[in-house]
Design a protein around this motif. Sequence first.
Motif, PDB file in Angstrom:
ATOM      1  N   UNK A  55      -6.639 -23.874  -3.477  1.00  8.89           N
ATOM      2  CA  UNK A  55      -5.352 -24.400  -3.902  1.00  8.89           C
ATOM      3  C   UNK A  55      -4.704 -23.473  -4.933  1.00  8.89           C
ATOM      4  N   UNK A  56      -4.854 -22.195  -4.704  1.00 10.75           N
ATOM      5  CA  UNK A  56      -4.269 -21.193  -5.591  1.00 10.75           C
ATOM      6  C   UNK A  56      -4.068 -19.918  -4.800  1.00 10.75           C
ATOM      7  N   UNK A  57      -3.327 -18.983  -5.370  1.00 12.53           N
ATOM      8  CA  UNK A  57      -3.211 -17.647  -4.795  1.00 12.53           C
ATOM      9  C   UNK A  57      -3.683 -16.643  -5.835  1.00 12.53           C
ATOM     10  N   UNK A  58      -4.184 -15.525  -5.353  1.00 16.44           N
ATOM     11  CA  UNK A  58      -4.690 -14.460  -6.217  1.00 16.44           C
ATOM     12  C   UNK A  58      -3.674 -13.320  -6.223  1.00 16.44           C
ATOM     13  N   UNK A  59      -3.389 -12.802  -7.411  1.00 12.51           N
ATOM     14  CA  UNK A  59      -2.383 -11.758  -7.601  1.00 12.51           C
ATOM     15  C   UNK A  59      -3.059 -10.610  -8.358  1.00 12.51           C
ATOM     16  N   UNK A  60      -3.119  -9.426  -7.717  1.00 13.05           N
ATOM     17  CA  UNK A  60      -3.995  -8.372  -8.232  1.00 13.05           C
ATOM     18  C   UNK A  60      -3.379  -7.003  -8.033  1.00 13.05           C
ATOM     19  N   UNK A  61      -3.700  -6.082  -8.949  1.00 12.17           N
ATOM     20  CA  UNK A  61      -3.352  -4.677  -8.773  1.00 12.17           C
ATOM     21  C   UNK A  61      -4.656  -3.873  -8.736  1.00 12.17           C
ATOM     22  N   UNK A  62      -4.741  -2.933  -7.798  1.00 13.36           N
ATOM     23  CA  UNK A  62      -5.926  -2.086  -7.652  1.00 13.36           C
ATOM     24  C   UNK A  62      -5.546  -0.629  -7.900  1.00 13.36           C
ATOM     25  N   UNK A  63      -6.373   0.065  -8.648  1.00 17.72           N
ATOM     26  CA  UNK A  63      -6.215   1.505  -8.865  1.00 17.72           C
ATOM     27  C   UNK A  63      -7.560   2.031  -9.363  1.00 17.72           C
ATOM     28  N   UNK A  64      -7.656   3.334  -9.537  1.00 14.85           N
ATOM     29  CA  UNK A  64      -8.892   3.890 -10.086  1.00 14.85           C
ATOM     30  C   UNK A  64      -9.166   3.307 -11.471  1.00 14.85           C
ATOM     31  N   UNK A  65      -8.100   3.109 -12.256  1.00 20.64           N
ATOM     32  CA  UNK A  65      -8.259   2.563 -13.604  1.00 20.64           C
ATOM     33  C   UNK A  65      -8.746   1.117 -13.565  1.00 20.64           C
ATOM     34  N   UNK A 116       0.841  -1.187   0.000  1.00 21.67           N
ATOM     35  CA  UNK A 116       0.000   0.000   0.000  1.00 21.67           C
ATOM     36  C   UNK A 116       0.880   1.242   0.000  1.00 21.67           C
ATOM     37  N   UNK A 117       0.361   2.383  -0.454  1.00 19.19           N
ATOM     38  CA  UNK A 117       1.179   3.597  -0.456  1.00 19.19           C
ATOM     39  C   UNK A 117       1.654   3.972   0.941  1.00 19.19           C
ATOM     40  N   UNK A 118       2.891   4.387   1.037  1.00 19.26           N
ATOM     41  CA  UNK A 118       3.421   4.859   2.322  1.00 19.26           C
ATOM     42  C   UNK A 118       2.658   6.091   2.785  1.00 19.26           C
ATOM     43  N   UNK A 119       2.363   6.994   1.843  1.00 12.80           N
ATOM     44  CA  UNK A 119       1.593   8.191   2.153  1.00 12.80           C
ATOM     45  C   UNK A 119       0.509   8.347   1.086  1.00 12.80           C
ATOM     46  N   UNK A 120      -0.664   7.751   1.302  1.00  9.05           N
ATOM     47  CA  UNK A 120      -1.729   7.793   0.296  1.00  9.05           C
ATOM     48  C   UNK A 120      -2.106   9.227  -0.065  1.00  9.05           C
ATOM     49  N   UNK A 121      -2.233   9.481  -1.364  1.00  8.32           N
ATOM     50  CA  UNK A 121      -2.622  10.803  -1.842  1.00  8.32           C
ATOM     51  C   UNK A 121      -4.098  10.856  -2.220  1.00  8.32           C
ATOM     52  N   UNK A 122      -4.777   9.718  -2.115  1.00  9.53           N
ATOM     53  CA  UNK A 122      -6.196   9.632  -2.466  1.00  9.53           C
ATOM     54  C   UNK A 122      -6.799   8.441  -1.735  1.00  9.53           C
ATOM     55  N   UNK A 123      -8.123   8.397  -1.594  1.00  8.34           N
ATOM     56  CA  UNK A 123      -8.762   7.240  -0.964  1.00  8.34           C
ATOM     57  C   UNK A 123      -8.565   5.991  -1.806  1.00  8.34           C
ATOM     58  N   UNK A 124      -8.744   4.812  -1.170  1.00  4.45           N
ATOM     59  CA  UNK A 124      -8.703   3.550  -1.906  1.00  4.45           C
ATOM     60  C   UNK A 124      -9.921   3.471  -2.820  1.00  4.45           C
ATOM     61  N   UNK A 125      -9.791   2.976  -4.060  1.00  4.37           N
ATOM     62  CA  UNK A 125      -8.620   2.338  -4.654  1.00  4.37           C
ATOM     63  C   UNK A 125      -7.722   3.288  -5.448  1.00  4.37           C
ATOM     64  N   UNK A 126      -8.112   4.573  -5.542  1.00  9.72           N
ATOM     65  CA  UNK A 126      -7.329   5.503  -6.354  1.00  9.72           C
ATOM     66  C   UNK A 126      -5.893   5.623  -5.863  1.00  9.72           C
ATOM     67  N   UNK A 127      -5.657   5.369  -4.566  1.00  9.82           N
ATOM     68  CA  UNK A 127      -4.304   5.461  -4.023  1.00  9.82           C
ATOM     69  C   UNK A 127      -3.414   4.339  -4.539  1.00  9.82           C
ATOM     70  N   UNK A 128      -4.011   3.217  -4.945  1.00  7.52           N
ATOM     71  CA  UNK A 128      -3.252   2.083  -5.452  1.00  7.52           C
ATOM     72  C   UNK A 128      -3.020   1.012  -4.418  1.00  7.52           C
ATOM     73  N   UNK A 129      -2.931  -0.226  -4.876  1.00  5.08           N
ATOM     74  CA  UNK A 129      -2.630  -1.384  -4.026  1.00  5.08           C
ATOM     75  C   UNK A 129      -2.103  -2.492  -4.922  1.00  5.08           C
ATOM     76  N   UNK A 130      -1.048  -3.167  -4.492  1.00  4.25           N
ATOM     77  CA  UNK A 130      -0.497  -4.302  -5.228  1.00  4.25           C
ATOM     78  C   UNK A 130      -0.551  -5.519  -4.316  1.00  4.25           C
ATOM     79  N   UNK A 131      -1.348  -6.505  -4.689  1.00  5.84           N
ATOM     80  CA  UNK A 131      -1.467  -7.734  -3.911  1.00  5.84           C
ATOM     81  C   UNK A 131      -0.454  -8.748  -4.434  1.00  5.84           C
ATOM     82  N   UNK A 132       0.584  -9.022  -3.652  1.00  6.19           N
ATOM     83  CA  UNK A 132       1.570 -10.016  -4.054  1.00  6.19           C
ATOM     84  C   UNK A 132       0.948 -11.403  -4.012  1.00  6.19           C
TER      85      UNK A 132
END
Length: 222
Positions: free
Chosen positions: A165-175, A141-157
């Motif tokens: 029996x799987x893992x989910x790998x996702x990126x979140x943003x306004x886009x 997650x952003x160290x210093x978010x500049x906008x509310x979630x999800x516009x601030x961004x998030x990367x799920x490793x």
Amino acid sequence: SAACPAGTFTLPVTLMTDVASTDGVAVGGAAAAGADKWELRYAENFDGSALNPKLWRRIEGRAGEGADWQKNISPRKDLVEVKGGVVNLKGVRNTDLKSDPRRFLAGGKTTQGLFDMKYGKVEARRRMKGAKGAWPAVWMMPEKPSAPWPACGEIDILERLNYDKCVYQTVHSAWTQSHQGDPPRGGKAPVKPEEWNVYALEWTPEKIGWLVNGKATHSYPK
């Protein structure tokens, strides 16, 4: 396009599960954009008997606070155990509802305020026990978010749900929220999660790539 979230990110943020363990975390930075080799910048092998306060801090969750993943995070010290080169982040059934009304409690840790990065490679070796309602995850997650979630961004490793029996790998943003599937914001990687596996993320100005045990499993372009 606003495909990749901007800014520096804190990692890995937390784990929530029945029992989730990791015996190592490593972060590298490329010497140059597109470089094939990575220079080690940070490594944690949990050699002591407690979290290194220069690198980690516990997430001090409280009843009724935060997003869904935070609602069961507890400050109980026994839920984060460092022993034998492994950190165990535990989820338990709460037997003291007078002190804390939540039925289930879990431990969490974060590097927020201690370590952040923009571009580089992250590797974490971990295993995750399954349980109904379990949601072990490692994300940035952003160290210093500049906008509310999800516009601030998030990367799920990685995220695991229940007994999957799987893992989910996702990126979140306004886009990604408004253009789901253009391109796909996430993927699934088959894995034996209760065995030790190495989960990795490679983040460059051009794309974000996910790997499991050295095999590429998903990517998201800029």
